[in-house]
Design an enzyme around this catalytic site. Structure first.
Site, PDB file in Angstrom:
ATOM      1  N   PHE A 109       1.009  -1.436  -0.271  1.00 41.85           N
ATOM      2  CA  PHE A 109      -0.255  -0.430   0.300  1.00 41.85           C
ATOM      3  C   PHE A 109       0.452   1.566   0.037  1.00 41.85           C
ATOM      4  CE2 PHE A 109      -2.700   2.713   3.633  1.00 41.85           C
ATOM      5  CZ  PHE A 109      -3.054   3.762   2.073  1.00 41.85           C
ATOM      6  N   ILE A 110       1.435   1.014   1.054  1.00 40.82           N
ATOM      7  CA  ILE A 110       2.093   2.936   1.463  1.00 40.82           C
ATOM      8  C   ILE A 110       3.323   2.576  -0.235  1.00 40.82           C
ATOM      9  CG2 ILE A 110       3.970   3.970   2.620  1.00 40.82           C
ATOM     10  CD1 ILE A 110       1.984   3.437   5.163  1.00 40.82           C
ATOM     11  N   GLN A 152      10.519  -0.119   2.792  1.00 35.53           N
ATOM     12  CA  GLN A 152       9.296  -0.088   3.345  1.00 35.53           C
ATOM     13  C   GLN A 152       8.541  -2.074   4.070  1.00 35.53           C
ATOM     14  OE1 GLN A 152       6.851   2.502   3.770  1.00 35.53           O
ATOM     15  NE2 GLN A 152       8.743   3.485   3.440  1.00 35.53           N
ATOM     16  N   ALA A 153       8.975  -2.830   3.586  1.00 34.92           N
ATOM     17  CA  ALA A 153       8.797  -4.267   3.500  1.00 34.92           C
ATOM     18  C   ALA A 153       9.133  -4.488   4.965  1.00 34.92           C
ATOM     19  CB  ALA A 153      10.130  -5.181   3.146  1.00 34.92           C
ATOM     20  N   ALA A 154       7.866  -4.934   5.252  1.00 37.37           N
ATOM     21  CA  ALA A 154       7.680  -5.535   6.908  1.00 37.37           C
ATOM     22  C   ALA A 154       6.521  -6.309   7.025  1.00 37.37           C
ATOM     23  CB  ALA A 154       8.038  -4.754   7.469  1.00 37.37           C
ATOM     24  N   TYR A 196       5.187  -6.994  16.902  1.00 36.42           N
ATOM     25  CA  TYR A 196       4.757  -5.776  15.505  1.00 36.42           C
ATOM     26  C   TYR A 196       6.257  -5.380  16.247  1.00 36.42           C
ATOM     27  CZ  TYR A 196       4.041  -2.592  11.416  1.00 36.42           C
ATOM     28  OH  TYR A 196       4.023  -1.873  10.420  1.00 36.42           O
ATOM     29  N   LYS A 254       9.352  -2.891  15.074  1.00 42.12           N
ATOM     30  CA  LYS A 254       9.442  -1.986  14.542  1.00 42.12           C
ATOM     31  C   LYS A 254      10.653  -1.142  15.573  1.00 42.12           C
ATOM     32  CE  LYS A 254       7.296  -2.132  11.084  1.00 42.12           C
ATOM     33  NZ  LYS A 254       7.931  -1.859   9.969  1.00 42.12           N
ATOM     34  N   ILE A 291     -17.377  -2.864  14.820  1.00 44.24           N
ATOM     35  CA  ILE A 291     -16.158  -2.851  15.779  1.00 44.24           C
ATOM     36  C   ILE A 291     -16.004  -3.225  16.946  1.00 44.24           C
ATOM     37  CG2 ILE A 291     -16.028  -0.354  17.711  1.00 44.24           C
ATOM     38  CD1 ILE A 291     -17.577   1.357  16.184  1.00 44.24           C
ATOM     39  N   GLY A 330      -3.947  -7.151  21.347  1.00 44.21           N
ATOM     40  CA  GLY A 330      -2.802  -6.514  20.684  1.00 44.21           C
ATOM     41  C   GLY A 330      -3.128  -5.122  20.821  1.00 44.21           C
TER      42      GLY A 330
END
Length: 328
Positions: A11-12, A86-88, A154, A158, A210, A279
């Protein structure tokens, strides 16, 4: 300029690659095309980059492969001026279920790209980080000095990647900067996010769901603002070794977001609630004053305006983007 965008079919990364090519740069995209979500959406990002190359002066080249492949990464980086990493392995819940995979890609992969960049003397390394590094807020909005106490593998991965980027700047002089993104949304975003779920369900006459009581707040950032922040790092040498928040500087409750989207589509639809998910952070809210000072970054799209823009885009692209339509 020669630019490598890892994760550039995502996406980004897809938006970054498309913009850089449109700006006249030559871009190589490295991506595994892993089916974490529909690979067809990643193909759309590749097509956007190829179209930008046809319509402009920049070149676009897609390479299928992993950031953990040292030989491949070394080969690609040898011809690169700037890297936008950006890879993750994305996804808080995915990291809870499979922390080993998250660690391999997000930490080992980042190290592999950093090491190749160091040896090649790359001019700029921009690391994509996340507001997930903050965890439970001690105060809001988060500034970059807020403690980093992530509540998911995650987020922990980071934080580790940020430290590697900082150390490579301090020890080896590699010009690195980490951008902490705050929940990015917009055209071609991952389909398993709150925005897409709310829009899809409402467009099909179903209630948006939600998870939790809806009082959780998020600082949602329109993808154009993320692209703007990254572009600015091509034009300046400031911020080496720094970490910068890149968000909207606003926040909205999940119930308010669902209401804005619901009202834009069909005000008669009810909003329903389910059990919270493990999480997920309770609140995020960015202080972007550091990015404003160093980069001249200024968020341009409010959350409410961005939500309405996304609904309009979704409607125009429903036939290929909407998961219920694609899978019917």
């Amino acid at each position: 300029m020669q630019i490598l965008v890892t994760g550039g079919a995502g996406f980004i990364g897809g938006h970054l690659a498309e913009q850089f090519v449109s700006d006249g740069h030559d871009v190589v995209v490295l991506d595994t095309l892993e089916p974490f979500y529909d690979v067809g959406l990643k193909q759309r990002n590749i097509e956007a980059g190829e179209t930008a190359a046809k319509n402009g002066t920049g070149q676009y080249n897609f390479v299928e492969g992993s950031v953990t492949d040292s030989d491949l990464v070394t080969d690609l980086v040898s011809e690169t001026d700037c890297i936008f990493h950006q890879a993750a392995q994305a996804g808080v819940r995915t990291s809870v279920e499979n922390p080993g995979k998250t660690t391999r890609i997000n930490i080992d992969g980042t190290f592999t790209v950093l090491e190749a960049a160091r040896k090649a003397g790359v001019r700029r390394f921009v690391n994509a980080s996340s507001s997930s590094v903050y965890g439970k807020p001690e105060y809001l909005p988060y500034d970059e000095d807020h403690p980093t106490t992530p509540i998911s593998p995650y987020g922990a991965s980071k934080v580790a990647a940020e430290h590697y980027a900082r150390v490579y700047n301090e020890v080896y002089g590699l010009p690195t900067v980490s951008l902490r993104y705050f929940t990015v949304y917009g055209p071609r975003m991952r389909p398993n996010m709150a925005f897409t779920n709310f829009v899809s369900r409402c467009l099909h006459g179903e209630s948006p769901v939600i998870f939790g009581d809806g009082t959780q707040t998020r600082d949602f950032t329109y993808v154009n603002d993320i692209v703007d922040a990254n572009r600015r790092l091509l034009e300046t040498s400031v911020a080496d070794g720094e970490v910068l928040n890149i968000g909207s500087g606003e926040r909205i409750t999940i119930t308010e977001l669902a209401t804005v989207i619901r009202d834009e589509i069909d005000p008669e639809i009810d909003i329903v609630y389910d059990d919270p998910r493990e999480g997920d952070a309770e609140h995020t809210h960015s202080d972007v004053s550091k990015a404003r000072k160093l980069l001249g970054y200024e968020p341009s799209v409010s959350i409410e305006a961005g939500a309405k823009q996304f609904v309009e885009w979704y409607r125009r692209n429903k036939d290929w983007y909407d998961p219920l339509v694609r899978n019917s």
